[in-house]
Motif scaffolding. Structure first.
Motif, short mmCIF file in Angstrom:
data_model
loop_
_atom_site.label_atom_id
_atom_site.label_comp_id
_atom_site.label_asym_id
_atom_site.label_seq_id
_atom_site.Cartn_x
_atom_site.Cartn_y
_atom_site.Cartn_z
N ILE A 197 -72.26 79.03 12.42
CA ILE A 197 -70.92 78.82 13.08
C ILE A 197 -69.99 77.82 12.17
N LEU A 198 -69.01 78.59 11.76
CA LEU A 198 -67.97 77.92 10.77
C LEU A 198 -67.15 76.83 11.41
N PHE A 199 -66.70 77.29 12.57
CA PHE A 199 -66.10 76.33 13.63
C PHE A 199 -65.93 76.94 15.09
N ILE A 200 -65.55 76.27 15.94
CA ILE A 200 -65.26 76.84 17.35
C ILE A 200 -63.72 76.89 17.45
N MET A 201 -63.32 77.93 18.27
CA MET A 201 -61.96 77.81 18.71
C MET A 201 -61.74 78.07 20.18
N SER A 202 -60.61 78.12 20.60
CA SER A 202 -59.84 78.59 21.88
C SER A 202 -58.45 78.84 21.58
N HIS A 203 -57.88 79.59 22.56
CA HIS A 203 -56.49 79.92 22.49
C HIS A 203 -55.60 79.30 23.70
N LEU A 204 -54.34 78.95 23.37
CA LEU A 204 -53.56 78.48 24.42
C LEU A 204 -52.57 79.49 25.20
N ALA A 205 -52.62 79.45 26.36
CA ALA A 205 -52.00 80.66 27.08
C ALA A 205 -50.35 80.26 27.14
N SER A 206 -49.98 79.09 27.17
CA SER A 206 -48.63 78.82 27.26
C SER A 206 -47.97 77.69 26.45
N PHE A 227 -70.39 71.03 22.05
CA PHE A 227 -70.94 71.58 20.42
C PHE A 227 -70.29 70.81 19.21
N SER A 228 -70.69 69.60 19.48
CA SER A 228 -70.10 68.32 18.85
C SER A 228 -70.25 68.69 17.15
N GLU A 229 -71.29 69.49 16.82
CA GLU A 229 -71.51 69.48 15.24
C GLU A 229 -70.52 70.44 14.69
N PHE A 230 -69.40 71.08 15.57
CA PHE A 230 -68.58 71.96 14.90
C PHE A 230 -67.00 71.69 14.73
N ASP A 231 -66.41 71.75 13.87
CA ASP A 231 -64.81 71.51 13.85
C ASP A 231 -64.29 72.61 14.85
N VAL A 232 -63.09 72.19 15.33
CA VAL A 232 -62.26 72.84 16.14
C VAL A 232 -61.01 73.39 15.72
N CYS A 233 -60.53 74.72 16.06
CA CYS A 233 -59.38 75.33 15.60
C CYS A 233 -58.87 75.77 17.04
N PHE A 234 -57.54 75.27 17.28
CA PHE A 234 -57.02 75.37 18.79
C PHE A 234 -55.68 76.02 18.64
N ALA A 235 -55.01 75.32 17.84
CA ALA A 235 -53.45 75.56 18.15
C ALA A 235 -52.81 76.90 17.35
N ASN A 236 -52.03 77.66 18.20
CA ASN A 236 -51.21 78.66 17.44
C ASN A 236 -49.99 78.07 17.06
N SER A 237 -49.00 79.04 17.15
CA SER A 237 -47.57 78.22 16.58
C SER A 237 -47.10 77.08 17.64
N GLY A 238 -47.01 77.69 18.84
CA GLY A 238 -46.38 76.66 19.89
C GLY A 238 -47.32 75.40 20.03
N GLY A 239 -48.59 75.62 19.83
CA GLY A 239 -49.50 74.33 20.12
C GLY A 239 -49.35 73.23 18.83
N ILE A 240 -49.00 73.70 17.88
CA ILE A 240 -48.78 73.02 16.56
C ILE A 240 -47.82 71.82 17.01
N PHE A 241 -46.82 72.50 18.02
CA PHE A 241 -45.57 71.41 18.04
C PHE A 241 -46.03 70.61 19.62
N LEU A 242 -47.00 71.03 20.11
CA LEU A 242 -47.54 70.08 21.24
C LEU A 242 -47.97 68.66 20.88
N GLY A 243 -48.25 68.50 19.65
CA GLY A 243 -48.81 67.09 19.14
C GLY A 243 -50.13 67.02 18.55
N ASP A 244 -50.42 66.01 17.94
CA ASP A 244 -51.68 65.92 17.21
C ASP A 244 -52.92 66.23 17.96
N ALA A 245 -53.01 66.05 19.08
CA ALA A 245 -54.14 66.23 20.18
C ALA A 245 -54.63 67.74 19.95
#
Ligand SMILES: *Cc1c(COP(=O)(O)O)cnc(C)c1O
Length: 375
Positions: free
Chosen positions: A171-180, A203-221
């Motif tokens: 597993i290279l990283f884990i991800m999820s996608h934001l709906a709003s 799944f603490s051993e893996f890096d996280v990929c989460f934000a799409n364009s909108g998510g990038i502007f929701l903040g560092d978290a």
């Protein structure tokens, strides 16, 4: 890929086209740099699905690679097959929709990385790894509240167990996608972030990929270690109802095919939905709903010439649109003159609003009948 390039080469060189779609690769690069700076120290991937939102995956990906992008997401396996040979070995190509029964072997052979969206997907890919007797890479996507793609909560334990027992999947990283994510005020963002953080703990051993364009502007978290922007790269607004921080990438000019002057009480276009109020000058331009100027623009929206708004009158046809040019000086538009559909006076968001849709649908629908110019 070859066929797409050939297709463009077969078009009339630079003159005599019905429309010109200009794609500013410099602006694309500046948008990539801006998004990268926004998420640093995390990195920015590029979502280049659907032919890079209609702008040409080969040119877009090559340019982004040149600016340091090494992670490329497409939706479908065949898109990845097209893209993979164009990029150097240090770039990674991910398939968001994951594996289809029957393409596991080709996926492994081509060095394409599937997004695993379910336990079934993981079994498929682990089975392929067993057959090939080598570890295979993957990305693991979790559903954090969109109910579209990704491992559902009830499968998490089984996934964790299978990963440990099989040992064949890396597993290279884990991800999820934001709906709003395009709505900064939506409560769904916080809910999904909380769920993503729970998954990240499990799944603490893996890096996280989460934000799409909108998510990038929701903040560092929301940034994780890798962000996945699409629309913002191409100049679309990442957040609805707020000033767009991105630079426009696409310019669309369409040629006039006929100009006429008509008296009052004349019907215009299919079904005669528009009737002239007085003496009117009309221009018919050479793009229609087959070129992505959606039929819902009938009687709505406009094109521009010299900064003057020329309203669309009557129905949008398959290959043409009629606009009212009475506001322009006589003789300003003649056969072959260009009018602006996307450019300094009209943004993607303006056209999307008039068509009652989103910028994504306008961009991906532009089609391949325009002469494309890459700057
Ligand atoms: C399309 C897509 C993206 C890119 O979204 P934008 O809103 O265009 O930035 C990112 N992640 C996934 C899973 C997608 O399907």
């Amino acid at each position: 890929m070859e066929s797409a390039i050939l297709d463009h080469q077969l078009r009339p060189a630079t003159e005599g086209a019905s429309g010109y779609l200009t794609i500013n690769l410099g602006a694309l690069a500046r948008n990539y740099e801006k998004l990268s700076a926004e998420v640093a120290p995390a990195r920015a991937a590029a979502v280049v699905k659907a032919d890079a939102y209609g702008l040409g995956v080969e040119h877009v990906s090559e340019a982004l690679y040149g600016y340091g992008c090494r992670h490329f997401f497409v939706a479908q396996f065949f898109e990845a097959l097209r893209l993979r040979p164009l990029l150097s070995g240090d770039a990674q190509v991910f398939v968001l929709n994951g594996l289809q029964p029957g393409n596991e072997c080709a996926c492994a052979e081509a060095g394409i990385i599937p997004v695993i969206n379910s336990l079934e997907h993981l079994h498929q890919w682990a089975g392929e790894a067993e057959r090939l007797k080598r570890r295979l890479p993957a990305v693991l996507q979790f559903d954090t509240g969109m109910s579209r793609l990704g491992v559902p909560p009830e499968e998490r334990t089984a996934i964790a167990t299978l990963l440990k027992t099989s040992g064949m999947i890396e597993i290279l990283f884990i991800m999820s996608h934001l709906a709003s994510a395009d709505d900064a005020d939506s409560e769904q963002n916080g809910d999904q972030l909380a769920e993503m953080n729970r998954v990240a703990e499990e799944f603490s051993e893996f890096d996280v990929c989460f934000a799409n364009s909108g998510g990038i502007f929701l903040g560092d978290a929301y940034h994780g270690t890798l962000a996945r922007p699409g629309i913002a790269l191409y100049g679309g607004a990442p957040t609805v109802g707020q000033p767009n921080p991105m630079e426009p990438v696409v310019h669309l000019d369409v040629a006039v095919v006929q100009v006429r002057t008509v008296p009052a009480d004349v019907r215009v276009g299919y079904s005669g939905t528009h009737v002239t109020q007085g003496v009117t000058r009309l221009a018919t331009i050479a793009a229609g709903y087959a070129d992505g100027l959606l039929r819902s623009l009938s009687g709505k929206g406009a094109v521009y010439c010299d900064g003057i708004r020329l309203p669309i009158v009557g129905r949008v046809s398959m290959d043409s649109i009629t606009v009212d040019i009475t506001a322009l000086p006589e003789g300003r538009l003649t056969l072959g003159s260009l009018v602006e559909v996307l450019g300094p006076h009209q943004t993607l968001e303006d056209v999307a609003r008039d068509a009652r849709t989103i910028s994504y649908e306008i961009l991906t629908g532009l089609g391949n009948r325009y002469q494309r110019r890459y700057r």
